[in-house]
Design a protein around this motif. Structure first.
Motif, PDB file in Angstrom:
ATOM      1  N   GLN A 139      16.611  77.360 104.931  1.00  0.00           N
ATOM      2  CA  GLN A 139      17.113  78.629 104.955  1.00  0.00           C
ATOM      3  C   GLN A 139      17.203  79.199 105.036  1.00  0.00           C
ATOM      4  OE1 GLN A 139      12.909  80.538 104.837  1.00  0.00           O
ATOM      5  NE2 GLN A 139      12.506  79.897 107.360  1.00  0.00           N
ATOM      6  N   TYR A 140      18.047  78.801 106.272  1.00  0.00           N
ATOM      7  CA  TYR A 140      19.357  79.350 106.990  1.00  0.00           C
ATOM      8  C   TYR A 140      20.906  78.895 107.510  1.00  0.00           C
ATOM      9  CZ  TYR A 140      15.329  82.010 108.708  1.00  0.00           C
ATOM     10  OH  TYR A 140      13.975  82.608 109.102  1.00  0.00           O
ATOM     11  N   GLU A 141      21.534  79.747 107.030  1.00  0.00           N
ATOM     12  CA  GLU A 141      23.080  79.779 107.109  1.00  0.00           C
ATOM     13  C   GLU A 141      23.253  79.279 108.756  1.00  0.00           C
ATOM     14  OE1 GLU A 141      27.832  80.487 106.060  1.00  0.00           O
ATOM     15  OE2 GLU A 141      26.419  82.462 105.773  1.00  0.00           O
ATOM     16  N   ILE A 142      23.725  78.256 109.233  1.00  0.00           N
ATOM     17  CA  ILE A 142      23.961  77.296 110.393  1.00  0.00           C
ATOM     18  C   ILE A 142      25.398  78.075 110.681  1.00  0.00           C
ATOM     19  CG2 ILE A 142      23.875  76.058 112.312  1.00  0.00           C
ATOM     20  CD1 ILE A 142      21.342  74.973 110.493  1.00  0.00           C
ATOM     21  N   MET A 164      14.200  75.196  99.661  1.00  0.00           N
ATOM     22  CA  MET A 164      14.320  76.563  99.086  1.00  0.00           C
ATOM     23  C   MET A 164      12.558  76.900  99.411  1.00  0.00           C
ATOM     24  SD  MET A 164      16.810  74.743  96.073  1.00  0.00           S
ATOM     25  CE  MET A 164      15.256  75.552  94.778  1.00  0.00           C
ATOM     26  N   MET A 165      11.521  75.846  99.983  1.00  0.00           N
ATOM     27  CA  MET A 165      10.482  76.391  99.705  1.00  0.00           C
ATOM     28  C   MET A 165       9.872  77.668 100.120  1.00  0.00           C
ATOM     29  SD  MET A 165       7.860  73.788 101.495  1.00  0.00           S
ATOM     30  CE  MET A 165       8.237  73.381 102.992  1.00  0.00           C
ATOM     31  N   ARG A 166       9.886  77.334 101.441  1.00  0.00           N
ATOM     32  CA  ARG A 166      10.151  79.283 102.167  1.00  0.00           C
ATOM     33  C   ARG A 166      11.163  79.791 101.518  1.00  0.00           C
ATOM     34  NH1 ARG A 166       9.939  75.021 106.078  1.00  0.00           N
ATOM     35  NH2 ARG A 166       8.395  75.148 107.065  1.00  0.00           N
ATOM     36  N   LEU A 167      11.750  80.029 100.679  1.00  0.00           N
ATOM     37  CA  LEU A 167      12.139  81.219 100.176  1.00  0.00           C
ATOM     38  C   LEU A 167      11.777  81.628  98.702  1.00  0.00           C
ATOM     39  CD1 LEU A 167      15.923  80.240 101.132  1.00  0.00           C
ATOM     40  CD2 LEU A 167      14.742  81.864 102.411  1.00  0.00           C
ATOM     41  N   ILE A 168      11.492  80.393  98.016  1.00  0.00           N
ATOM     42  CA  ILE A 168      10.980  80.709  96.485  1.00  0.00           C
ATOM     43  C   ILE A 168       9.565  81.371  96.871  1.00  0.00           C
ATOM     44  CG2 ILE A 168       9.916  79.788  94.608  1.00  0.00           C
ATOM     45  CD1 ILE A 168      12.646  78.356  94.429  1.00  0.00           C
ATOM     46  N   GLY A 169       8.749  80.832  97.687  1.00  0.00           N
ATOM     47  CA  GLY A 169       7.547  81.059  97.836  1.00  0.00           C
ATOM     48  C   GLY A 169       7.057  81.915  99.215  1.00  0.00           C
ATOM     49  N   LEU A 175       4.560  83.291  95.214  1.00  0.00           N
ATOM     50  CA  LEU A 175       5.625  83.347  94.089  1.00  0.00           C
ATOM     51  C   LEU A 175       6.631  84.882  95.385  1.00  0.00           C
ATOM     52  CD1 LEU A 175       8.950  82.389  92.787  1.00  0.00           C
ATOM     53  CD2 LEU A 175       7.816  84.592  90.831  1.00  0.00           C
ATOM     54  N   ASN A 176       7.704  84.781  95.858  1.00  0.00           N
ATOM     55  CA  ASN A 176       8.312  85.620  96.736  1.00  0.00           C
ATOM     56  C   ASN A 176       9.389  86.409  95.452  1.00  0.00           C
ATOM     57  OD1 ASN A 176      10.140  87.408  97.528  1.00  0.00           O
ATOM     58  ND2 ASN A 176      11.306  85.500  98.517  1.00  0.00           N
ATOM     59  N   GLN A 177       8.830  87.892  95.186  1.00  0.00           N
ATOM     60  CA  GLN A 177       9.808  88.455  94.480  1.00  0.00           C
ATOM     61  C   GLN A 177      11.270  89.127  94.295  1.00  0.00           C
ATOM     62  OE1 GLN A 177       7.956  89.644  91.944  1.00  0.00           O
ATOM     63  NE2 GLN A 177       6.496  88.153  92.079  1.00  0.00           N
ATOM     64  N   ASN A 178      12.173  88.762  95.025  1.00  0.00           N
ATOM     65  CA  ASN A 178      12.823  88.807  96.585  1.00  0.00           C
ATOM     66  C   ASN A 178      13.666  87.453  96.455  1.00  0.00           C
ATOM     67  OD1 ASN A 178      12.891  91.741  95.611  1.00  0.00           O
ATOM     68  ND2 ASN A 178      11.641  91.968  96.955  1.00  0.00           N
ATOM     69  N   ILE A 218      23.743  75.721  98.261  1.00  0.00           N
ATOM     70  CA  ILE A 218      22.429  75.429  97.078  1.00  0.00           C
ATOM     71  C   ILE A 218      21.880  77.344  96.380  1.00  0.00           C
ATOM     72  CG2 ILE A 218      20.231  74.705  96.487  1.00  0.00           C
ATOM     73  CD1 ILE A 218      22.376  72.475  97.668  1.00  0.00           C
ATOM     74  N   ASP A 219      22.265  77.000  95.298  1.00  0.00           N
ATOM     75  CA  ASP A 219      22.383  78.506  94.116  1.00  0.00           C
ATOM     76  C   ASP A 219      21.165  78.607  94.144  1.00  0.00           C
ATOM     77  OD1 ASP A 219      21.779  80.442  91.606  1.00  0.00           O
ATOM     78  OD2 ASP A 219      23.641  80.544  91.679  1.00  0.00           O
ATOM     79  N   ILE A 220      19.465  79.039  94.836  1.00  0.00           N
ATOM     80  CA  ILE A 220      18.197  79.230  93.796  1.00  0.00           C
ATOM     81  C   ILE A 220      18.153  78.963  92.704  1.00  0.00           C
ATOM     82  CG2 ILE A 220      16.177  79.461  95.021  1.00  0.00           C
ATOM     83  CD1 ILE A 220      17.098  80.338  97.704  1.00  0.00           C
ATOM     84  N   MET A 221      18.354  80.159  92.293  1.00  0.00           N
ATOM     85  CA  MET A 221      18.111  80.491  90.920  1.00  0.00           C
ATOM     86  C   MET A 221      18.701  79.140  90.039  1.00  0.00           C
ATOM     87  SD  MET A 221      15.257  82.750  91.352  1.00  0.00           S
ATOM     88  CE  MET A 221      15.758  82.739  89.650  1.00  0.00           C
ATOM     89  N   GLN A 222      19.907  78.811  90.044  1.00  0.00           N
ATOM     90  CA  GLN A 222      20.769  77.709  89.455  1.00  0.00           C
ATOM     91  C   GLN A 222      20.472  76.576  88.975  1.00  0.00           C
ATOM     92  OE1 GLN A 222      23.007  78.737  87.134  1.00  0.00           O
ATOM     93  NE2 GLN A 222      22.387  76.901  86.410  1.00  0.00           N
ATOM     94  N   GLU A 223      19.495  76.617  90.653  1.00  0.00           N
ATOM     95  CA  GLU A 223      18.557  75.008  90.254  1.00  0.00           C
ATOM     96  C   GLU A 223      17.072  75.285  89.404  1.00  0.00           C
ATOM     97  OE1 GLU A 223      19.500  71.795  92.598  1.00  0.00           O
ATOM     98  OE2 GLU A 223      20.884  73.121  92.072  1.00  0.00           O
ATOM     99  N   ILE A 224      16.680  76.318  89.686  1.00  0.00           N
ATOM    100  CA  ILE A 224      15.359  76.811  88.477  1.00  0.00           C
ATOM    101  C   ILE A 224      15.635  76.598  87.165  1.00  0.00           C
ATOM    102  CG2 ILE A 224      13.590  78.368  88.666  1.00  0.00           C
ATOM    103  CD1 ILE A 224      13.886  78.869  91.795  1.00  0.00           C
ATOM    104  N   LYS A 225      17.067  77.211  86.777  1.00  0.00           N
ATOM    105  CA  LYS A 225      17.011  78.031  85.399  1.00  0.00           C
ATOM    106  C   LYS A 225      16.879  76.377  85.064  1.00  0.00           C
ATOM    107  CE  LYS A 225      18.681  82.921  86.280  1.00  0.00           C
ATOM    108  NZ  LYS A 225      19.569  83.775  86.169  1.00  0.00           N
ATOM    109  N   SER A 226      18.227  75.347  85.756  1.00  0.00           N
ATOM    110  CA  SER A 226      18.732  74.658  84.924  1.00  0.00           C
ATOM    111  C   SER A 226      17.687  73.044  84.964  1.00  0.00           C
ATOM    112  CB  SER A 226      20.221  73.489  86.037  1.00  0.00           C
ATOM    113  OG  SER A 226      19.525  73.443  87.138  1.00  0.00           O
ATOM    114  N   GLY A 227      16.875  73.750  86.080  1.00  0.00           N
ATOM    115  CA  GLY A 227      15.594  72.724  86.084  1.00  0.00           C
ATOM    116  C   GLY A 227      15.720  71.956  87.057  1.00  0.00           C
ATOM    117  N   ASN A 228      16.729  71.758  87.678  1.00  0.00           N
ATOM    118  CA  ASN A 228      16.356  70.570  88.615  1.00  0.00           C
ATOM    119  C   ASN A 228      15.455  71.010  90.062  1.00  0.00           C
ATOM    120  OD1 ASN A 228      19.018  69.956  87.902  1.00  0.00           O
ATOM    121  ND2 ASN A 228      20.475  70.918  89.278  1.00  0.00           N
TER     122      ASN A 228
END
Length: 179
Positions: free
Chosen positions: A13-16, A52-57, A76-79, A115-125
């Motif tokens: 979830q972090y940039e290194i 992505m999981m720790r960012l979405i939940g 669901l994480n609202q942000n 990884i663009d999180i919302m794009q991954e969700i919206k595209s169904g990936n």
């Protein structure tokens, strides 16, 4: 002898920024005490789920990958942040842990995937399933796994882009009419 792929993937979830994945304490399959290691998988998709999981939940709720393209979360994480990261590492020094691997030393990153999180969700990936009802008490890991076996306990999260568009329009209308 195990056939370890040349490249492994580490989801975060972090940039290194320093280019090195540092060891963290976690459990490996079948062990009752944690070890300090770098963990990786041969599957890019699996690493993406972990990233992505720790960012979405939410921090307080259960979350777990299911299959190769699904996350099951308690709340669901609202942000949801914009980005997660998958890092490629060379497999030298890694040991098997079931279908995944661990290394007892820090590992240099060879390639970074944003990884663009919302794009991954919206595209169904990635499919995100959210628990439909609030739990009465905090379940154990075994109880959470049992809950996840019943897909009817969950609802597929579908981001509503129209709501976002309407919010932008409402703000624009406010700016125009409230000069």
């Amino acid at each position: 002898m195990n056939n370890i792929p040349k490249t492994l993937y580490h989801g975060s979830q972090y940039e290194i920024p320093d280019g090195v994945i540092h060891k963290k304490t976690a459990y490996i399959n079948g062990m009752k005490t944690p070890i300090t290691a770098v963990f990786a998988t041969p599957s890019f998709t699996h690493a993406k789920l972990y990233a992505m999981m720790r960012l979405i939940g939410t921090d307080s709720g259960w979350k777990s990958p299911q299959g190769i393209d699904s996350l099951y979360i308690e709340q669901l994480n609202q942000n949801i942040p914009e980005k997660a990261y998958v890092y490629e590492v060379d497999s030298d020094g890694f040991l098997p842990d079931g279908s995944d691997y661990y290394c007892l030393t820090d590992k240099k990153i060879t390639k970074v995937h944003e990884i663009d999180i919302m794009q991954e969700i919206k595209s169904g990936n990635i499919k995100v399933y959210v628990l439909k009802s609030k739990l009465e008490s905090q379940p154990s890991l075994q109880e959470w796994r049992e809950i996840c076996k019943h897909k009817d306990n969950f609802e597929l999260y579908k981001p509503n882009t129209k709501t976002i568009d309407m919010a932008v329009l409402a703000k624009a209308k406010d700016i125009v009419f409230n000069k």
